[in-house]
Design a protein around this motif. Structure first.
Motif, PDB file in Angstrom:
ATOM      1  N   ARG A  63       0.801  -1.219   0.000  1.00  0.00           N
ATOM      2  CA  ARG A  63       0.000   0.000   0.000  1.00  0.00           C
ATOM      3  C   ARG A  63       0.836   1.272   0.000  1.00  0.00           C
ATOM      4  N   HIS A  64       2.137   1.168  -0.326  1.00  0.00           N
ATOM      5  CA  HIS A  64       2.935   2.380  -0.486  1.00  0.00           C
ATOM      6  C   HIS A  64       2.542   3.053  -1.790  1.00  0.00           C
ATOM      7  N   MET A  65       2.524   4.396  -1.774  1.00  0.00           N
ATOM      8  CA  MET A  65       2.326   5.124  -3.026  1.00  0.00           C
ATOM      9  C   MET A  65       3.594   4.992  -3.847  1.00  0.00           C
ATOM     10  N   ALA A  66       3.484   4.426  -5.037  1.00  0.00           N
ATOM     11  CA  ALA A  66       4.681   4.097  -5.811  1.00  0.00           C
ATOM     12  C   ALA A  66       4.553   4.560  -7.257  1.00  0.00           C
ATOM     13  N   VAL A  67       5.679   4.778  -7.866  1.00  0.00           N
ATOM     14  CA  VAL A  67       5.742   5.096  -9.291  1.00  0.00           C
ATOM     15  C   VAL A  67       6.764   4.163  -9.911  1.00  0.00           C
ATOM     16  N   GLU A  68       6.330   3.418 -10.921  1.00  0.00           N
ATOM     17  CA  GLU A  68       7.230   2.518 -11.631  1.00  0.00           C
ATOM     18  C   GLU A  68       7.325   2.980 -13.074  1.00  0.00           C
ATOM     19  N   GLY A  69       8.497   2.815 -13.667  1.00  0.00           N
ATOM     20  CA  GLY A  69       8.615   3.195 -15.066  1.00  0.00           C
ATOM     21  C   GLY A  69      10.054   3.349 -15.484  1.00  0.00           C
ATOM     22  N   LYS A  70      10.258   4.173 -16.502  1.00  0.00           N
ATOM     23  CA  LYS A  70      11.626   4.391 -16.978  1.00  0.00           C
ATOM     24  C   LYS A  70      11.728   5.759 -17.628  1.00  0.00           C
ATOM     25  N   PRO A  87      28.011   9.809 -29.172  1.00  0.00           N
ATOM     26  CA  PRO A  87      26.626   9.598 -28.732  1.00  0.00           C
ATOM     27  C   PRO A  87      26.542   8.537 -27.647  1.00  0.00           C
ATOM     28  N   GLU A  88      25.656   8.759 -26.706  1.00  0.00           N
ATOM     29  CA  GLU A  88      25.443   7.792 -25.621  1.00  0.00           C
ATOM     30  C   GLU A  88      23.943   7.808 -25.319  1.00  0.00           C
ATOM     31  N   SER A  89      23.350   6.628 -25.195  1.00  0.00           N
ATOM     32  CA  SER A  89      21.945   6.614 -24.777  1.00  0.00           C
ATOM     33  C   SER A  89      21.887   6.216 -23.311  1.00  0.00           C
ATOM     34  N   VAL A  90      21.081   6.934 -22.586  1.00  0.00           N
ATOM     35  CA  VAL A  90      20.972   6.734 -21.139  1.00  0.00           C
ATOM     36  C   VAL A  90      19.555   6.273 -20.837  1.00  0.00           C
ATOM     37  N   GLU A  91      19.426   5.188 -20.089  1.00  0.00           N
ATOM     38  CA  GLU A  91      18.105   4.745 -19.668  1.00  0.00           C
ATOM     39  C   GLU A  91      18.150   4.408 -18.184  1.00  0.00           C
ATOM     40  N   ALA A  92      17.168   4.874 -17.469  1.00  0.00           N
ATOM     41  CA  ALA A  92      17.127   4.636 -16.028  1.00  0.00           C
ATOM     42  C   ALA A  92      15.766   4.098 -15.645  1.00  0.00           C
ATOM     43  N   GLY A  93      15.768   3.109 -14.766  1.00  0.00           N
ATOM     44  CA  GLY A  93      14.518   2.599 -14.223  1.00  0.00           C
ATOM     45  C   GLY A  93      14.015   3.519 -13.123  1.00  0.00           C
ATOM     46  N   VAL A  94      12.710   3.632 -13.031  1.00  0.00           N
ATOM     47  CA  VAL A  94      12.084   4.457 -11.993  1.00  0.00           C
ATOM     48  C   VAL A  94      11.372   3.536 -11.009  1.00  0.00           C
ATOM     49  N   HIS A  95      11.743   3.614  -9.728  1.00  0.00           N
ATOM     50  CA  HIS A  95      11.082   2.839  -8.666  1.00  0.00           C
ATOM     51  C   HIS A  95      10.932   3.769  -7.467  1.00  0.00           C
ATOM     52  N   TRP A  96       9.964   4.632  -7.532  1.00  0.00           N
ATOM     53  CA  TRP A  96       9.836   5.666  -6.512  1.00  0.00           C
ATOM     54  C   TRP A  96       8.768   5.296  -5.486  1.00  0.00           C
ATOM     55  N   GLY A  97       9.047   5.674  -4.261  1.00  0.00           N
ATOM     56  CA  GLY A  97       8.024   5.672  -3.228  1.00  0.00           C
ATOM     57  C   GLY A  97       7.768   7.124  -2.851  1.00  0.00           C
ATOM     58  N   ILE A  98       6.520   7.548  -2.980  1.00  0.00           N
ATOM     59  CA  ILE A  98       6.204   8.963  -2.714  1.00  0.00           C
ATOM     60  C   ILE A  98       6.012   9.163  -1.213  1.00  0.00           C
ATOM     61  N   VAL A  99       6.784  10.096  -0.656  1.00  0.00           N
ATOM     62  CA  VAL A  99       6.692  10.411   0.775  1.00  0.00           C
ATOM     63  C   VAL A  99       6.688  11.930   0.940  1.00  0.00           C
ATOM     64  N   TRP A 100       6.450  12.358   2.190  1.00  0.00           N
ATOM     65  CA  TRP A 100       6.381  13.799   2.448  1.00  0.00           C
ATOM     66  C   TRP A 100       7.494  14.280   3.377  1.00  0.00           C
ATOM     67  N   SER A 101       8.373  13.356   3.784  1.00  0.00           N
ATOM     68  CA  SER A 101       9.494  13.768   4.633  1.00  0.00           C
ATOM     69  C   SER A 101      10.589  12.718   4.532  1.00  0.00           C
ATOM     70  N   GLU A 102      11.794  13.099   4.924  1.00  0.00           N
ATOM     71  CA  GLU A 102      12.894  12.132   4.922  1.00  0.00           C
ATOM     72  C   GLU A 102      12.612  11.002   5.904  1.00  0.00           C
ATOM     73  N   GLU A 103      11.978  11.342   7.022  1.00  0.00           N
ATOM     74  CA  GLU A 103      11.634  10.317   8.009  1.00  0.00           C
ATOM     75  C   GLU A 103      10.761   9.232   7.382  1.00  0.00           C
ATOM     76  N   GLN A 104       9.715   9.675   6.661  1.00  0.00           N
ATOM     77  CA  GLN A 104       8.851   8.708   5.980  1.00  0.00           C
ATOM     78  C   GLN A 104       9.649   7.874   4.976  1.00  0.00           C
ATOM     79  N   GLY A 105      10.589   8.528   4.320  1.00  0.00           N
ATOM     80  CA  GLY A 105      11.380   7.831   3.311  1.00  0.00           C
ATOM     81  C   GLY A 105      12.160   6.669   3.897  1.00  0.00           C
ATOM     82  N   LYS A 106      12.621   6.836   5.155  1.00  0.00           N
ATOM     83  CA  LYS A 106      13.429   5.785   5.794  1.00  0.00           C
ATOM     84  C   LYS A 106      12.623   4.513   6.045  1.00  0.00           C
TER      85      LYS A 106
END
Ligand SMILES: [Zn+2]
Length: 182
Positions: A63-70, A87-106
């Motif tokens: 039930r964490h608010m999350a964002v997945e993608g690239k 030339p270089e192509s850069v691709e990064a995976g996105v695996h975010w948890g949305i929080v409102w403070s650093e404490e929540q992030g931990k």
């Protein structure tokens, strides 16, 4: 999701409320104008075209608010051997948890990178730019031999030194070999 084809040329909104997008299980697919990403522009020779991103908002199993993608883009980096752009192509995976403070992030599980939303505003461009910058190669070299070896003075010197070190050894071994046999 229906109607995906028409979404592809969309511009990703800069400021969103991730909480609302999570509630709607929104998918954002589109581009971010490279001209809006000052830190990326400063870090590379140039950015070819726009940055592309696909982001899916939703709750994960816990039930964490999350964002997945690239997120991906094509850039030109300076080759550290010939100092020409490459030339270089850069691709990064996105695996975010949305929080409102650093404490929540931990308290997020390790597979989610904490992204701190400010009130009801998340600057998507900033966090997408962070992901690209984290995935830029530290140094870049052309795959092919872009500088001829004989013009590469540092390599020449070390090769000479290598030979000088090698020769006394060979002489010693030959001496040893001949004395053992006789
Ligand atoms: Zn090169």
């Amino acid at each position: 999701m229906a109607g995906g084809a028409s979404q592809q040329a969309d511009t990703i909104p800069k400021i969103v409320d991730a909480r609302k997008l999570v509630q709607r299980e929104q998918v954002l697919s589109g581009t971010v104008p490279a001209s809006a990403l000052d830190r990326l522009l400063a870090a590379v020779e140039s950015v070819d075209g726009d940055v592309r991103a696909e982001l899916t908002f939703g709750r994960d199993l816990n039930r964490h608010m999350a964002v997945e993608g690239k997120v991906s883009c094509n850039v030109q980096l300076l080759c550290q051997r010939c100092l020409q752009p490459m030339p270089e192509s850069v691709e990064a995976g996105v695996h975010w948890g949305i929080v409102w403070s650093e404490e929540q992030g931990k308290s997020l599980p390790k597979d989610l990178d904490p992204v701190i939303q400010d009130g009801d505003e998340l600057n998507l461009y900033q966090v997408l730019e962070d992901e690209i910058l984290l995935n830029l190669p530290m140094v870049a070299y052309h795959d092919e031999e872009c500088v001829a070896r004989d013009k590469f003075q540092f390599a020449d010197k070390s090769e000479e030194q290598g030979e000088q070190r090698e020769n006394p050894f060979k002489v010693l071994e030959q001496l040893k070999g001949s004395s053992d046999k006789s």
